[in-house]
Design an enzyme around this catalytic site. Structure first.
Site, PDB file in Angstrom:
ATOM      1  N   ASP A 137     118.796 126.717 -18.498  1.00  0.00           N
ATOM      2  CA  ASP A 137     120.232 126.435 -18.611  1.00  0.00           C
ATOM      3  C   ASP A 137     120.542 125.120 -17.886  1.00  0.00           C
ATOM      4  OD1 ASP A 137     122.937 128.448 -19.171  1.00  0.00           O
ATOM      5  OD2 ASP A 137     123.222 126.597 -18.026  1.00  0.00           O
TER       6      ASP A 137
ATOM      7  N   HIS B 222     122.684 134.276 -27.392  1.00  0.00           N
ATOM      8  CA  HIS B 222     121.686 133.958 -26.363  1.00  0.00           C
ATOM      9  C   HIS B 222     121.741 134.979 -25.249  1.00  0.00           C
ATOM     10  CE1 HIS B 222     125.447 131.766 -25.669  1.00  0.00           C
ATOM     11  NE2 HIS B 222     125.228 131.954 -24.379  1.00  0.00           N
TER      12      HIS B 222
ATOM     13  N   VAL C 141     129.120 129.207 -26.254  1.00  0.00           N
ATOM     14  CA  VAL C 141     128.292 128.620 -27.316  1.00  0.00           C
ATOM     15  C   VAL C 141     128.054 129.705 -28.369  1.00  0.00           C
ATOM     16  CG1 VAL C 141     126.082 127.568 -27.917  1.00  0.00           C
ATOM     17  CG2 VAL C 141     127.168 127.019 -25.719  1.00  0.00           C
TER      18      VAL C 141
ATOM     19  N   HIS D 174     121.114 135.439 -21.278  1.00  0.00           N
ATOM     20  CA  HIS D 174     120.913 134.754 -20.001  1.00  0.00           C
ATOM     21  C   HIS D 174     119.936 135.578 -19.176  1.00  0.00           C
ATOM     22  CE1 HIS D 174     124.682 132.151 -20.100  1.00  0.00           C
ATOM     23  NE2 HIS D 174     125.014 133.074 -21.004  1.00  0.00           N
TER      24      HIS D 174
ATOM     25  N   ASN E  36     126.960 137.325 -23.126  1.00  0.00           N
ATOM     26  CA  ASN E  36     128.409 137.169 -23.226  1.00  0.00           C
ATOM     27  C   ASN E  36     128.790 137.192 -24.703  1.00  0.00           C
ATOM     28  OD1 ASN E  36     128.632 136.838 -20.416  1.00  0.00           O
ATOM     29  ND2 ASN E  36     128.216 134.651 -20.574  1.00  0.00           N
TER      30      ASN E  36
HETATM   31  P1  AMP Z   1     127.783 131.284 -22.683  1.00  0.00           P
HETATM   32  O1  AMP Z   1     128.931 130.788 -21.837  1.00  0.00           O
HETATM   33  O2  AMP Z   1     127.378 132.695 -22.410  1.00  0.00           O
HETATM   34  O3  AMP Z   1     128.045 131.019 -24.155  1.00  0.00           O
HETATM   35  O4  AMP Z   1     126.514 130.435 -22.242  1.00  0.00           O
HETATM   36  C1  AMP Z   1     126.310 129.131 -22.669  1.00  0.00           C
HETATM   37  C2  AMP Z   1     125.370 128.498 -21.685  1.00  0.00           C
HETATM   38  O5  AMP Z   1     124.817 127.333 -22.275  1.00  0.00           O
HETATM   39  C3  AMP Z   1     126.021 128.060 -20.361  1.00  0.00           C
HETATM   40  O6  AMP Z   1     125.407 128.732 -19.270  1.00  0.00           O
HETATM   41  C4  AMP Z   1     125.772 126.547 -20.328  1.00  0.00           C
HETATM   42  O7  AMP Z   1     125.477 126.075 -19.029  1.00  0.00           O
HETATM   43  C5  AMP Z   1     124.568 126.406 -21.260  1.00  0.00           C
HETATM   44  N1  AMP Z   1     124.401 125.111 -21.891  1.00  0.00           N
HETATM   45  C6  AMP Z   1     125.345 124.358 -22.513  1.00  0.00           C
HETATM   46  N2  AMP Z   1     124.811 123.224 -23.002  1.00  0.00           N
HETATM   47  C7  AMP Z   1     123.495 123.247 -22.692  1.00  0.00           C
HETATM   48  C8  AMP Z   1     122.388 122.366 -22.909  1.00  0.00           C
HETATM   49  N3  AMP Z   1     122.547 121.196 -23.578  1.00  0.00           N
HETATM   50  N4  AMP Z   1     121.180 122.724 -22.421  1.00  0.00           N
HETATM   51  C9  AMP Z   1     121.008 123.886 -21.756  1.00  0.00           C
HETATM   52  N5  AMP Z   1     122.003 124.773 -21.526  1.00  0.00           N
HETATM   53  C10 AMP Z   1     123.224 124.456 -21.971  1.00  0.00           C
END
Ligand code: AMP
Ligand code: ZN
Length: 112
Positions: free
Chosen positions: A29, A98, A94, A100, A85
């Protein structure tokens, strides 16, 4: 294709790989919330857990197994947390499903 994680999976946006196979890709992340913070994503675009179809049941199980494999690779033997989430109230930012994998420190409960 406009999905951020699809671009990470196809390599057009750089990431730090932690584990990968024919079905999934796991990477660090960019904004870690714990000493170890890895995202496990399916190569197939599925917007969210709530959007997964019955035909995705085996893939969802594989993602959970991959999360445990990431924890083994990162030597999280003391314990770790796996979080999905889902949707706005779930804190999803996003729209590509995914998991975490968070570890390297004690986790509190309940989450915020
Ligand atoms: P969520 O909020 O559960 O949708 O998680 C999305 C995650 O993607 C967050 O923890 C962000 O820090 C992570 N994230 C966003 N952009 C990137 C990226 N380019 N590379 C790695 N992680 C990312
Ligand atoms: Zn995607």
């Amino acid at each position: 294709m406009s999905c951020l994680f699809c671009k990470i999976i196809d390599g057009s946006i750089p990431s730090t790989a932690v584990y990968q196979d024919d079905q999934c890709y796991a990477f660090a992340d960019i904004h870690p919330r714990a000493p170890v913070h890895v995202l496990v994503t399916p190569r197939e675009h599925i917007a969210s857990l709530g959007d997964a179809a019955e035909g995705h049941k085996k893939l969802l199980g594989h993602l959970l197994w991959a999360a445990a494999e990431v924890a083994r690779k990162k030597e999280l033997g003391k314990g770790y947390r796996v979080v999905v989430n889902n949707g706005a109230y779930g804190g999803q930012t996003v729209d590509h499903i995914h998991l975490h994998v968070l570890g390297g420190r004690p986790m509190s409960w309940p989450p915020g």
